[in-house]
Design a protein around this motif. Structure first.
Motif, PDB file in Angstrom:
ATOM      1  N   TYR A 202       0.822  -1.213   0.000  1.00 18.45           N
ATOM      2  CA  TYR A 202       0.000   0.000   0.000  1.00 18.45           C
ATOM      3  C   TYR A 202       0.856   1.263   0.000  1.00 18.45           C
ATOM      4  CZ  TYR A 202       1.055   0.759   4.958  1.00 18.45           C
ATOM      5  OH  TYR A 202       1.697   1.004   6.140  1.00 18.45           O
ATOM      6  N   LEU A 203       2.128   1.130   0.360  1.00 16.92           N
ATOM      7  CA  LEU A 203       3.009   2.297   0.430  1.00 16.92           C
ATOM      8  C   LEU A 203       3.350   2.781  -0.986  1.00 16.92           C
ATOM      9  CD1 LEU A 203       5.390   1.167   3.313  1.00 16.92           C
ATOM     10  CD2 LEU A 203       3.595   2.900   3.424  1.00 16.92           C
ATOM     11  N   PRO A 299       0.722  -0.834  10.226  1.00 19.26           N
ATOM     12  CA  PRO A 299      -0.399  -0.303  11.011  1.00 19.26           C
ATOM     13  C   PRO A 299      -1.167  -1.364  11.799  1.00 19.26           C
ATOM     14  CG  PRO A 299      -0.425   0.587   8.780  1.00 19.26           C
ATOM     15  CD  PRO A 299       0.605  -0.499   8.799  1.00 19.26           C
ATOM     16  N   ALA A 300      -1.254  -2.579  11.253  1.00 18.47           N
ATOM     17  CA  ALA A 300      -2.071  -3.618  11.893  1.00 18.47           C
ATOM     18  C   ALA A 300      -1.261  -4.759  12.488  1.00 18.47           C
ATOM     19  CB  ALA A 300      -3.071  -4.181  10.875  1.00 18.47           C
ATOM     20  N   HIS A 301      -0.047  -4.955  12.010  1.00 17.18           N
ATOM     21  CA  HIS A 301       0.774  -6.079  12.458  1.00 17.18           C
ATOM     22  C   HIS A 301       2.031  -5.531  13.134  1.00 17.18           C
ATOM     23  CE1 HIS A 301      -2.023  -8.374  10.119  1.00 17.18           C
ATOM     24  NE2 HIS A 301      -1.596  -7.863   8.983  1.00 17.18           N
ATOM     25  N   PHE A 344       1.170   7.364   6.045  1.00 19.90           N
ATOM     26  CA  PHE A 344       0.335   6.712   5.040  1.00 19.90           C
ATOM     27  C   PHE A 344      -0.667   5.736   5.659  1.00 19.90           C
ATOM     28  CE2 PHE A 344       4.420   7.545   2.775  1.00 19.90           C
ATOM     29  CZ  PHE A 344       3.927   8.515   1.905  1.00 19.90           C
ATOM     30  N   THR A 345      -0.860   5.817   6.961  1.00 12.45           N
ATOM     31  CA  THR A 345      -1.776   4.885   7.628  1.00 12.45           C
ATOM     32  C   THR A 345      -3.198   5.012   7.094  1.00 12.45           C
ATOM     33  OG1 THR A 345      -0.453   4.832   9.653  1.00 12.45           O
ATOM     34  CG2 THR A 345      -2.769   4.231   9.856  1.00 12.45           C
ATOM     35  N   GLN A 346      -3.642   6.221   6.856  1.00 11.97           N
ATOM     36  CA  GLN A 346      -4.994   6.414   6.322  1.00 11.97           C
ATOM     37  C   GLN A 346      -5.145   5.727   4.968  1.00 11.97           C
ATOM     38  OE1 GLN A 346      -6.223  10.507   6.183  1.00 11.97           O
ATOM     39  NE2 GLN A 346      -8.226  10.048   5.299  1.00 11.97           N
TER      40      GLN A 346
END
Length: 353
Positions: A202-203, A299-301, A344-346
């Motif tokens: 996603y980055l 962000p999640a892991h 870039f979390t959003q």
């Protein structure tokens, strides 16, 4: 359980592995040699953007980390890596000379831009307006660094020459498991290979292809690196690196006729002696849309980290960014916001939804 698993052994991977060694941490590193950008890089360290006569982002701080870092590796491996090398910027006009003087007079640039200009005395080079000199510059032999460091890790039994299979990665409550290995944390330092990484794809890693020529020019007799639209960098035995190109569409590591023609055309404008092209190399730089590194935690892991996005300044960026990522992952010391992937979390959560 290992402290870390590292994936990738370009400049980022080497810098992080060396940081782990300095801290006495246990690790294994996976590398399949699929990414060539660090291997073929010219390795110049130069704190100034010579197109605009401005300081590169955070370059002074990066330089403070980088030189002692490479000095320690030289001593440990017993190989010369750091070659101090003057960098001269060829002026194309009187206007560029004046712009140089203005830049050199600025406090943040005066340490790195000499206020004295140099006339051209090399008859093999066309430089009627002379040069400006950049101070505190040099070249790291990145090829020797990567090959020597890989041999060092192989001898220690911590390098695994293999591709990393994302499907076999298991996320544990307090770490990760990969095949027979378990570790507290995993750091992806894959360069442009990150585009295939399902955890960090996603980055906004763009990737920019760069190509260099190696020429042999016995009559050039130049011991300085000269920037004249492209770089001409002496590497010994009458050989010079000429480059580099910047291509945004082609994502292969194959050299092209188009780039060869482009580089030779630019070289023709300032080198006037005969030369022979002896090699051409290519690689994909890991560049980012906002021109800042990609460093931080998923962000999640919480077990997964990334160290990437150094573009064409990996030699300077890698040592500092590696130490900052280590401090962040082991002691929760905050990262500089400019490089933290939390910016870039959003984007991550919008793609997940």
């Amino acid at each position: 359980m290992l402290d870390y698993i590292v994936v990738g052994l370009g400049l980022a991977g080497v810098a992080f592995c060396e940081t782990l060694e300095q801290q006495g941490k246990t690790f294994k590193v996976f590398n399949d040699a699929s990414q060539t950008s660090s291997l073929v890089a010219a390795g110049m360290y130069n704190p100034v953007i010579l197109k605009r006569f401005t300081m590169a982002w955070n370059a002074k701080e990066q330089l403070r980390y980088a030189l002692p870092f490479y000095g320690r590796i030289e001593k440990k491996l017993g190989v010369p890596l750091n070659h101090p090398l003057p960098v001269f910027r060829r002026f194309a006009s009187i206007e560029e000379q004046n712009n140089w003087f203005e830049a050199a007079d600025q406090p943040h640039l005066s340490t790195f831009l000499s206020a004295k200009t140099h006339p051209n005395t090399n008859t093999a080079i066309h430089a009627p307006f002379g040069y400006g000199e950049v101070l505190h510059t040099g070249r790291i032999d990145t090829r020797k660094l990567l090959i020597s460091y890989a041999e060092y890790l192989l001898d220690k039994g911590v390098l695994i020459k293999s591709s990393f299979d994302y499907k076999q990665l298991k996320l544990l409550e307090r770490g990760v498991a990969y095949k027979s290995l378990t570790a507290k944390r995993l750091v992806f330092a894959e360069g442009y290979g990150m585009k295939q990484n399902p955890f960090f794809d996603y980055l906004p890693l763009n990737g920019t292809k760069g190509e260099y020529l190696r020429i042999k020019a016995p009559d050039l007799h130049e011991e300085r690196a000269i920037k004249a639209g492209i770089f001409c960098i002496p590497v010994g035995n009458d050989h010079y690196l000429i480059g580099a190109t910047y291509k945004w569409k082609d994502k292969t590591n194959e050299p092209t006729t188009e780039s060869r023609t482009e580089l030779l055309e630019k070289l023709r404008h300032f080198v006037k002696c005969d030369y022979e092209v002896v090699d051409q190399v290519a690689g994909i730089r890991p560049t980012v849309t906002d021109r800042r590194p990609l460093v931080g935690k998923h962000p999640a892991h919480q077990q997964l980290y990334v160290l990437n996005g150094f573009g064409s300044r990996g030699v300077l960026l890698a040592p500092m960014a590696s130490q900052q990522l280590y401090a962040y992952s082991s002691r929760q010391e905050p990262l500089p916001p400019e490089m933290d992937i939390s910016r870039f979390t959003q984007k991550y959560y919008s793609e997940v939804v």
